[in-house]
Scaffold this motif. Sequence first.
Motif, short mmCIF file in Angstrom:
data_model
loop_
_atom_site.label_atom_id
_atom_site.label_comp_id
_atom_site.label_asym_id
_atom_site.label_seq_id
_atom_site.Cartn_x
_atom_site.Cartn_y
_atom_site.Cartn_z
N VAL A 246 0.83 -1.21 0.00
CA VAL A 246 0.00 0.00 0.00
C VAL A 246 0.87 1.26 0.00
O VAL A 246 0.44 2.32 -0.47
N ASP A 247 2.12 1.16 0.53
CA ASP A 247 3.02 2.31 0.49
C ASP A 247 3.36 2.69 -0.94
O ASP A 247 3.37 3.86 -1.29
N GLU A 248 3.65 1.68 -1.76
CA GLU A 248 3.96 1.95 -3.16
C GLU A 248 2.73 2.44 -3.91
O GLU A 248 2.82 3.29 -4.78
N LEU A 249 1.59 1.87 -3.58
CA LEU A 249 0.35 2.28 -4.23
C LEU A 249 -0.02 3.71 -3.87
O LEU A 249 -0.45 4.50 -4.71
N GLY A 250 0.18 4.07 -2.59
CA GLY A 250 -0.21 5.38 -2.11
C GLY A 250 0.54 6.53 -2.75
O GLY A 250 0.00 7.64 -2.90
N VAL A 251 1.80 6.29 -3.13
CA VAL A 251 2.59 7.38 -3.70
C VAL A 251 2.34 7.56 -5.20
O VAL A 251 2.82 8.53 -5.79
N ILE A 252 1.61 6.64 -5.81
CA ILE A 252 1.27 6.78 -7.23
C ILE A 252 0.19 7.84 -7.38
O ILE A 252 -0.87 7.76 -6.74
N GLN A 253 0.44 8.83 -8.18
CA GLN A 253 -0.48 9.95 -8.33
C GLN A 253 -1.86 9.49 -8.80
O GLN A 253 -1.99 8.77 -9.79
N GLY A 254 -2.87 9.89 -8.05
CA GLY A 254 -4.25 9.59 -8.42
C GLY A 254 -4.79 8.28 -7.88
O GLY A 254 -5.99 8.02 -8.00
N ALA A 255 -3.94 7.44 -7.27
CA ALA A 255 -4.40 6.13 -6.79
C ALA A 255 -5.39 6.28 -5.63
O ALA A 255 -6.45 5.64 -5.62
N LEU A 256 -5.07 7.14 -4.67
CA LEU A 256 -5.97 7.34 -3.52
C LEU A 256 -7.29 7.97 -3.97
O LEU A 256 -8.36 7.61 -3.47
N GLU A 257 -7.21 8.90 -4.91
CA GLU A 257 -8.43 9.51 -5.44
C GLU A 257 -9.32 8.45 -6.11
O GLU A 257 -10.54 8.51 -6.00
N GLY A 258 -8.67 7.51 -6.79
CA GLY A 258 -9.43 6.43 -7.43
C GLY A 258 -10.17 5.57 -6.42
O GLY A 258 -11.32 5.17 -6.65
N LEU A 259 -9.54 5.29 -5.28
CA LEU A 259 -10.19 4.50 -4.23
C LEU A 259 -11.38 5.25 -3.66
O LEU A 259 -12.47 4.67 -3.47
N ILE A 260 -11.19 6.53 -3.37
CA ILE A 260 -12.27 7.35 -2.81
C ILE A 260 -13.45 7.42 -3.77
O ILE A 260 -14.62 7.32 -3.36
N LYS A 261 -13.15 7.54 -5.05
CA LYS A 261 -14.21 7.63 -6.06
C LYS A 261 -15.03 6.34 -6.10
O LYS A 261 -16.27 6.38 -6.24
N LEU A 262 -14.37 5.19 -5.94
CA LEU A 262 -15.09 3.91 -5.97
C LEU A 262 -15.93 3.70 -4.71
O LEU A 262 -16.92 2.99 -4.74
N ILE A 263 -15.52 4.31 -3.60
CA ILE A 263 -16.33 4.22 -2.38
C ILE A 263 -17.54 5.14 -2.50
O ILE A 263 -18.66 4.77 -2.12
N LYS A 264 -17.31 6.31 -3.05
CA LYS A 264 -18.40 7.29 -3.18
C LYS A 264 -19.41 6.89 -4.23
O LYS A 264 -20.63 6.98 -4.01
N ASP A 265 -18.92 6.46 -5.38
CA ASP A 265 -19.79 6.05 -6.48
C ASP A 265 -19.43 4.63 -6.89
O ASP A 265 -18.77 4.42 -7.92
N PRO A 266 -19.82 3.64 -6.10
CA PRO A 266 -19.42 2.25 -6.36
C PRO A 266 -20.01 1.71 -7.66
O PRO A 266 -21.15 2.00 -8.00
N ILE A 267 -19.20 0.92 -8.36
CA ILE A 267 -19.67 0.27 -9.58
C ILE A 267 -20.52 -0.94 -9.23
O ILE A 267 -21.52 -1.23 -9.88
N CYS A 268 -20.09 -1.66 -8.20
CA CYS A 268 -20.81 -2.82 -7.70
C CYS A 268 -20.41 -3.04 -6.25
O CYS A 268 -19.50 -2.38 -5.75
#
Length: 445
Positions: A246-268
């Motif tokens: 998760v440390d490597e994932l967290g530093v990738i630009q836009g990754a955390l925003e992508g997680l938040i977006k899926l929680i807010k507007d879940p696909i399934c």
Amino acid sequence: MISSWRRRRATPRMPRGSLGDPVELTIPTHFRCPISLDLMKDPVTLSTGITYDRASIETWIEGGNFTCPFTNQPLQTIDSIPNHNIRKMIQDWCVENRAYGIERIPTPRVPASPAQVRDILEKMTAAARRGDFEGCKSMVEKIKNLGKESERNKKCIIANGTGNTFSSIFEAFSNPETFEKRIEILEEILSAMTMVFPLQEESIKHLKSETSLQSLAWFLKGGDISGRRNSVLVLKEIISSYPEKVDELGVIQGALEGLIKLIKDPICSSSKKASLFITYHVIASTSSSSNQGRFTKALLQMGLVSLLLETLVDAERSVCERALGAFDGICETKQGREEAYAHALTMPVIVKKILRVSDLATELSVSIVWKLVKNESKEEKEDGGIKVEALQVGAFQKLLLLLQVGCSEWTKEKATELLKLLNNLHRDRLECIDSLDFKDLKRTF
């Protein structure tokens, strides 16, 4: 009278003999499976010469039996041969007796064999090595189509190393220099990869590489609906085995925003659960304390507290437990607690989950309340205090009831400490709690 007439009208009329009596239909013995005694839909013959319905004999063999059920002879091979003659005779018999309501059995598809799957994977690998993206994509689609045909095919596909082939090709095609040219094939592999879950250790080793994580993060933040869903499901598989990633994932630009977006507007539902699971590990990560604080701060600035509380209001059990886990992690930090104190729904929603969802949800809810009450600052107390708010929503009475019905030792310890902290105030405060919340509650002893 009317309802019985309707039932008679709904029942198909059976053919009658010369005397007007209904004719009883008898299924020929050689059309019945010796195991289930039902009409065979996909007859196959074993090495002993006995014919069974494929579903029945496969269940028998999967149960660890390697003898013929009818003759009790050891099976020289567990391979079965489709009996086309018997199947054709059964289909003809069904057509002849359609007046009895018998439907013709469909001609079954030939199930995938290990040799067939391995051949497709070899062609896929060869196409990938020579840079033939269209050829590689065609082989991936073949695997997907086979998997869609039956559960048996899917098991055969998984058992023959398909996940490892998919992940190794995904890693090879994730080269940043040529990534944009390979998005289409990467998306196809990503889609097919979700079919072979859970991924094996060897597969995850390819997917946890830096280049693979970069590609997955790209789909997570900027892919289409299918790409975002599939990427978060694959990331969950990686984080389950390697939480430190998760440390490597967290530093990738836009990754955390992508997680938040899926929680807010879940696909399934599955994508929301996976997003909450990864978010929890991002918050709980202890491999790098500086990153942990930075990631949590970033998530809080994106409105994670409000988002989790909105999720908790009306969520199914598994989603609720994951959201509570993430909220509990937030309350480990001072900034996280300040955000929680500032939100009007924090205490009402969290207290409501005690004794209402599951043992784990109760444990997490008590932990959250304990952290908020225990770490309340003087300034917050002067503003009304979280203790008063906890009493107003019925925390004291719920904690008492929790001790009565039973809980884990850790939860019992925290609940007892909370009762002591709230004891000085509860006598002068009105407990606002609905007794109907506990109408179906049973003691654990």
